[in-house]
Write a protein that holds these residues in place. Structure first.
Motif, PDB file in Angstrom:
ATOM      1  N   GLY A  94       0.892  -1.331   0.048  1.00  0.00           N
ATOM      2  CA  GLY A  94      -0.041   0.119  -0.097  1.00  0.00           C
ATOM      3  C   GLY A  94       0.718   1.342  -0.174  1.00  0.00           C
ATOM      4  N   PRO A  95       0.261   2.498   0.065  1.00  0.00           N
ATOM      5  CA  PRO A  95       1.131   3.793  -0.082  1.00  0.00           C
ATOM      6  C   PRO A  95       2.161   3.931   1.029  1.00  0.00           C
ATOM      7  CG  PRO A  95      -1.398   4.132  -0.137  1.00  0.00           C
ATOM      8  CD  PRO A  95      -1.361   2.610   0.154  1.00  0.00           C
ATOM      9  N   ALA A  96       1.752   3.181   2.225  1.00  0.00           N
ATOM     10  CA  ALA A  96       2.834   3.260   3.233  1.00  0.00           C
ATOM     11  C   ALA A  96       4.181   2.709   2.933  1.00  0.00           C
ATOM     12  CB  ALA A  96       2.349   2.628   4.418  1.00  0.00           C
ATOM     13  N   ALA A  97       4.131   1.654   2.042  1.00  0.00           N
ATOM     14  CA  ALA A  97       5.433   1.321   1.566  1.00  0.00           C
ATOM     15  C   ALA A  97       6.491   2.314   1.163  1.00  0.00           C
ATOM     16  CB  ALA A  97       5.181   0.098   0.577  1.00  0.00           C
ATOM     17  N   LEU A  98       6.153   3.316   0.304  1.00  0.00           N
ATOM     18  CA  LEU A  98       6.701   4.269  -0.262  1.00  0.00           C
ATOM     19  C   LEU A  98       7.333   5.237   0.823  1.00  0.00           C
ATOM     20  CD1 LEU A  98       7.652   5.779  -2.797  1.00  0.00           C
ATOM     21  CD2 LEU A  98       5.200   7.310  -2.559  1.00  0.00           C
ATOM     22  N   PHE A  99       6.724   5.400   1.891  1.00  0.00           N
ATOM     23  CA  PHE A  99       7.235   6.198   3.119  1.00  0.00           C
ATOM     24  C   PHE A  99       8.517   5.402   3.424  1.00  0.00           C
ATOM     25  CE2 PHE A  99       8.043   6.498   7.585  1.00  0.00           C
ATOM     26  CZ  PHE A  99       7.980   7.725   7.859  1.00  0.00           C
ATOM     27  N   TRP A 100       8.446   4.179   3.657  1.00  0.00           N
ATOM     28  CA  TRP A 100       9.792   3.335   4.208  1.00  0.00           C
ATOM     29  C   TRP A 100      10.706   3.300   3.012  1.00  0.00           C
ATOM     30  CZ3 TRP A 100      10.053   3.173   8.929  1.00  0.00           C
ATOM     31  CH2 TRP A 100       8.898   3.338   9.904  1.00  0.00           C
ATOM     32  N   MET A 101      10.430   3.350   1.764  1.00  0.00           N
ATOM     33  CA  MET A 101      11.680   3.684   0.698  1.00  0.00           C
ATOM     34  C   MET A 101      12.075   4.852   1.004  1.00  0.00           C
ATOM     35  SD  MET A 101       9.792   2.055  -2.867  1.00  0.00           S
ATOM     36  CE  MET A 101      11.404   2.008  -3.473  1.00  0.00           C
ATOM     37  N   LEU A 102      11.543   5.886   1.239  1.00  0.00           N
ATOM     38  CA  LEU A 102      12.251   7.237   1.364  1.00  0.00           C
ATOM     39  C   LEU A 102      13.023   7.121   2.695  1.00  0.00           C
ATOM     40  CD1 LEU A 102       9.301   9.387   0.163  1.00  0.00           C
ATOM     41  CD2 LEU A 102      11.063   8.562  -1.164  1.00  0.00           C
ATOM     42  N   VAL A 103      12.462   6.510   3.904  1.00  0.00           N
ATOM     43  CA  VAL A 103      13.303   6.627   4.939  1.00  0.00           C
ATOM     44  C   VAL A 103      14.611   5.552   4.782  1.00  0.00           C
ATOM     45  CG1 VAL A 103      13.478   5.572   7.159  1.00  0.00           C
ATOM     46  CG2 VAL A 103      11.251   6.757   6.478  1.00  0.00           C
ATOM     47  N   THR A 104      14.362   4.577   4.007  1.00  0.00           N
ATOM     48  CA  THR A 104      15.804   3.763   3.453  1.00  0.00           C
ATOM     49  C   THR A 104      16.487   4.608   2.889  1.00  0.00           C
ATOM     50  OG1 THR A 104      14.079   1.923   3.391  1.00  0.00           O
ATOM     51  CG2 THR A 104      16.409   1.571   2.454  1.00  0.00           C
ATOM     52  N   SER A 250      -2.873  11.630  -1.897  1.00  0.00           N
ATOM     53  CA  SER A 250      -2.018  10.631  -1.910  1.00  0.00           C
ATOM     54  C   SER A 250      -0.837  10.814  -0.868  1.00  0.00           C
ATOM     55  CB  SER A 250      -1.286  10.847  -3.451  1.00  0.00           C
ATOM     56  OG  SER A 250      -2.199  10.512  -4.284  1.00  0.00           O
ATOM     57  N   ILE A 251      -0.389  12.119  -0.614  1.00  0.00           N
ATOM     58  CA  ILE A 251       0.607  12.235   0.493  1.00  0.00           C
ATOM     59  C   ILE A 251       0.075  11.923   1.724  1.00  0.00           C
ATOM     60  CG2 ILE A 251       2.004  13.824   1.467  1.00  0.00           C
ATOM     61  CD1 ILE A 251       2.155  15.467  -1.289  1.00  0.00           C
ATOM     62  N   SER A 252      -1.071  12.121   2.036  1.00  0.00           N
ATOM     63  CA  SER A 252      -1.828  11.797   3.314  1.00  0.00           C
ATOM     64  C   SER A 252      -1.884  10.334   3.383  1.00  0.00           C
ATOM     65  CB  SER A 252      -3.236  12.272   3.274  1.00  0.00           C
ATOM     66  OG  SER A 252      -3.028  13.911   3.262  1.00  0.00           O
ATOM     67  N   ALA A 253      -2.263   9.740   2.300  1.00  0.00           N
ATOM     68  CA  ALA A 253      -2.231   8.060   2.569  1.00  0.00           C
ATOM     69  C   ALA A 253      -0.856   7.545   2.790  1.00  0.00           C
ATOM     70  CB  ALA A 253      -2.557   7.547   1.253  1.00  0.00           C
ATOM     71  N   ILE A 254       0.145   8.134   2.076  1.00  0.00           N
ATOM     72  CA  ILE A 254       1.516   7.778   2.412  1.00  0.00           C
ATOM     73  C   ILE A 254       1.862   7.898   3.718  1.00  0.00           C
ATOM     74  CG2 ILE A 254       4.188   8.073   1.913  1.00  0.00           C
ATOM     75  CD1 ILE A 254       3.060   9.168  -0.819  1.00  0.00           C
ATOM     76  N   ILE A 255       1.646   8.814   4.302  1.00  0.00           N
ATOM     77  CA  ILE A 255       1.938   9.148   5.701  1.00  0.00           C
ATOM     78  C   ILE A 255       0.981   8.833   6.832  1.00  0.00           C
ATOM     79  CG2 ILE A 255       2.607  11.110   7.460  1.00  0.00           C
ATOM     80  CD1 ILE A 255       3.292  12.819   5.016  1.00  0.00           C
ATOM     81  N   GLY A 256      -0.368   8.824   6.545  1.00  0.00           N
ATOM     82  CA  GLY A 256      -1.237   8.317   7.148  1.00  0.00           C
ATOM     83  C   GLY A 256      -1.267   6.888   7.547  1.00  0.00           C
ATOM     84  N   ASP A 257      -0.790   5.899   6.662  1.00  0.00           N
ATOM     85  CA  ASP A 257      -0.915   4.643   6.760  1.00  0.00           C
ATOM     86  C   ASP A 257       0.283   3.775   7.466  1.00  0.00           C
ATOM     87  OD1 ASP A 257      -3.233   5.029   5.438  1.00  0.00           O
ATOM     88  OD2 ASP A 257      -2.922   4.046   3.713  1.00  0.00           O
ATOM     89  N   ALA A 263      -5.537   0.540   4.370  1.00  0.00           N
ATOM     90  CA  ALA A 263      -6.972   0.086   4.495  1.00  0.00           C
ATOM     91  C   ALA A 263      -7.290  -0.469   2.973  1.00  0.00           C
ATOM     92  CB  ALA A 263      -8.127   1.029   4.677  1.00  0.00           C
ATOM     93  N   ALA A 264      -8.263  -1.466   2.845  1.00  0.00           N
ATOM     94  CA  ALA A 264      -8.746  -1.656   1.620  1.00  0.00           C
ATOM     95  C   ALA A 264      -9.381  -0.564   0.977  1.00  0.00           C
ATOM     96  CB  ALA A 264      -9.747  -2.768   1.700  1.00  0.00           C
ATOM     97  N   ALA A 265      -8.897  -0.483  -0.441  1.00  0.00           N
ATOM     98  CA  ALA A 265      -9.272   0.302  -1.585  1.00  0.00           C
ATOM     99  C   ALA A 265      -9.425  -0.235  -2.915  1.00  0.00           C
ATOM    100  CB  ALA A 265      -8.410   1.545  -1.646  1.00  0.00           C
ATOM    101  N   GLY A 266     -10.523  -0.057  -3.384  1.00  0.00           N
ATOM    102  CA  GLY A 266     -10.819  -0.840  -4.516  1.00  0.00           C
ATOM    103  C   GLY A 266     -10.609  -2.300  -4.870  1.00  0.00           C
TER     104      GLY A 266
END
Length: 570
Positions: A94-104, A250-257, A263-266
């Motif tokens: 999900g979107p949160a995976a992008l956050f951890w890519m940036l932290v990495t 989109s930014i909210s989902a990256i950080i908020g998740d 959460a399930a989406a589509g």
């Protein structure tokens, strides 16, 4: 293929896909970030001056300039990880995976600074007069154990050999197989080009470049990298601007998740915190290779009179590769909405599983059961038996999962015609030897997902050409650079005479991977990454005091070279 992928997945689960590997990777970066007082932020502007040659001295030894070393290393990292890897991470976590890519990437900037500095310090001249370097050289010279009786155990020699063998394997698992595989899939998706034809043509071009050695490689990559970055940037901005109303969500989902899970989406059935964390860090490493020990091999060839300056150049790699390019890709995928949208596509067997019975996405209980099954929290019964097919339609069709989503409008094909007859399944998978393919609507991942996302702009269907051309240039340049990394590892183990045989095998593997199943290729890449990274991280952690000493010496010289300037030193 399913059995091979299952076997590789078990191995990957113990190393690259495990939590301890993730913590080792991030822990090393965090340790050096604090130990060296956040060099990725304090020293970044100095890196730009060094790249421009402001710190060079006449007579500096090496085969390439700072800029050529940077673009060679960038061409080794800017590839399918930026296009396909980001899409795969979001698809899985999900979107949160992008956050951890940036932290990495942020902590990886420090890791790369350290590994490049130490490797450059202990580089050597090969038999042909070229510069050879990389983690295996500092391991051999500095990681030996001296006992109380002054007897020396050559642990560094063996650790260096292990790293070199892992580098050769990773040159296929990281720089070769997934690159051409993603190119071939993208070319097929966009232009309908046969996978084998794409592989054959590019294999010839690859052979022409890599036989010229590092100087020809550096010359090619220093031209390819800037061009491909500009083309990709324009296409990505067009998609994000077109879907401007989805930027903030989109930014909210990256950080908020990050601390809740996605959460399930589509068609996306949800992702856990742990899954997003693990896949984000894993794909982040695949993208920027910080800690893997590959970039130091390219930087070792740079003309420099001391090692820290080249380490500072390497700071720029994760910043450009992941923080800029991967963020663009992630925003393209999220703002366009395609990450959670079911799209018509041809199913890959290793991404497909057939369940016993029917599960509805409109039923919250059953939907949660499917999500738990995909997140490996719960087992569901798999289908074994025979299914009847009439004019492509499966009669009494059970629930079919493809790409971690419930497949819809499923059709069965044989020789591009709707199939009538029976299909056999065992434990949820098609039994071998059946010449049928399935298609329908499901989620997508990797390069095809990014390709679809780029069509959601003013460019329309022409947007997919940007991805195809960008991926072609990104991934091909990655394959070029990794051939050099593998060749240096062969030189370390067997001498310069073994390189020509390695290059022949490398080109053959490049061709064969153009028509190999995508999922197996990505699983293999995760294993080979870990096999390189673990000994390298152990090595640089062991030499942390030496690294700090080198940094202090560098800033003393910097102050002499630029009197009155802020040194930024310790």
């Amino acid at each position: 293929m399913n059995q091979i992928n299952d076997f590789l997945s078990v191995i990957d689960g113990f190393i690259g896909g495990s939590q301890w590997f993730v913590f080792l990777l991030l822990g090393t970066g965090l340790f050096f970030t604090i130990y060296l007082k956040f060099p990725q932020f304090r020293y970044l502007r100095h890196s730009l001056r060094i790249v421009r040659g402001k710190f060079d001295k006449e007579g500096d030894e090496g085969d390439t300039s700072h800029f050529q070393a940077l673009t060679t290393a960038l061409s080794g990292t800017v590839g399918t990880g930026n296009i396909a890897g980001v899409a795969l991470a979001i698809h899985l976590g999900g979107p949160a995976a992008l956050f951890w890519m940036l932290v990495t990437a942020a902590v990886g900037m420090t890791t790369k600074f350290v590994e490049v500095t130490l490797s450059h310090k202990y580089r050597e001249k090969a038999e042909d007069g070229s510069i050879a370097g990389g983690p295996m050289y500092y391991m051999r010279k500095r990681l030996n154990i001296q006992l109380k009786n002054k007897k020396v155990i050559n642990t560094g020699k063996w650790l260096g050999a292990i790293f070199a063998v892992a580098t050769i394997l990773s040159s296929f698992g990281t720089g070769n197989l997934p690159q051409i595989n993603s190119i071939a899939n993208s070319m097929f998706e966009t232009f309908g080009l046969n996978h084998i034809l794409t592989g054959a043509v590019l294999s010839v071009f690859l052979a022409m470049v890599i036989l010229g050695g590092i100087k020809r490689i550096a010359k090619v990559t220093s031209r390819l990298v800037p061009i491909m970055a500009v083309v990709y940037f324009i296409g990505a901005i067009a998609v994000i601007a077109y879907n401007y109303d989805n930027i903030i969500p989109s930014i909210s989902a990256i950080i908020g998740d990050v601390f809740t899970g996605s959460a399930a989406a589509g068609g996306f059935l949800g992702g856990s915190i742990a899954f997003a964390f693990n896949r984000g860090v894993n794909r982040g490493l695949f993208s920027n290779e910080a800690g893997q020990g590959s970039a130091p091999i390219a930087h070792a060839a740079a003309r420099a009179h001391e090692p820290v300056s080249e380490g500072l150049v390497a700071l720029l790699e994760p910043f450009i590769d992941t923080i800029i390019i991967c963020t663009l890709t992630g925003l393209v995928i999220l703002s366009s909405g395609v990450w959670s949208e079911k799209i018509e596509n041809q199913f890959q067997s290793v991404d497909m599983i057939v369940l016993k019975g029917n599960y509805s996405e409109t039923n919250e209980t059953e939907k949660q059961q499917l999500a738990d099954f995909l997140l490996e929290r719960e087992d569901l019964p798999l289908f074994t038996g025979t299914l009847n097919v009439s004019d492509g339609e499966i009669q009494n069709q059970p629930t079919i999962l493809h790409a971690r989503s419930v497949a819809e409008d499923v059709k069965v094909w044989m020789n591009d015609e709707p199939y009538s007859g029976t299909i056999e399944l065992a434990d949820g998978n098609l039994t071998p030897g059946q010449n049928v393919t399935l298609s329908g609507k499901s989620l997508m991942h990797s390069a095809p997902l990014t390709t679809v996302a780029f069509t959601r702009s003013w460019f329309g269907e022409y947007g997919k050409y940007i991805v195809s051309i960008g991926l072609l240039m990104f991934a091909f340049s990655t394959a070029i650079s990794w051939s050099y990394y593998g060749g240096r590892a062969v030189t370390y183990l067997f001498g310069i005479k073994g390189v020509i045989y390695y290059r022949i095998i490398y080109v053959i593997g490049f061709f064969l991977a153009s028509f190999t199943d995508t999922t197996i290729v990505w699983t293999l890449s995760g294993i080979t990454i870990a096999l390189m990274t673990i000994p390298n991280l152990i090595g640089i952690l062991s030499l942390h005091k030496e690294m700090k000493s080198e940094v202090k010496l560098f800033w003393q010289e910097w102050h002499e070279h630029f009197p009155g300037k802020n040194s930024g030193g310790l």
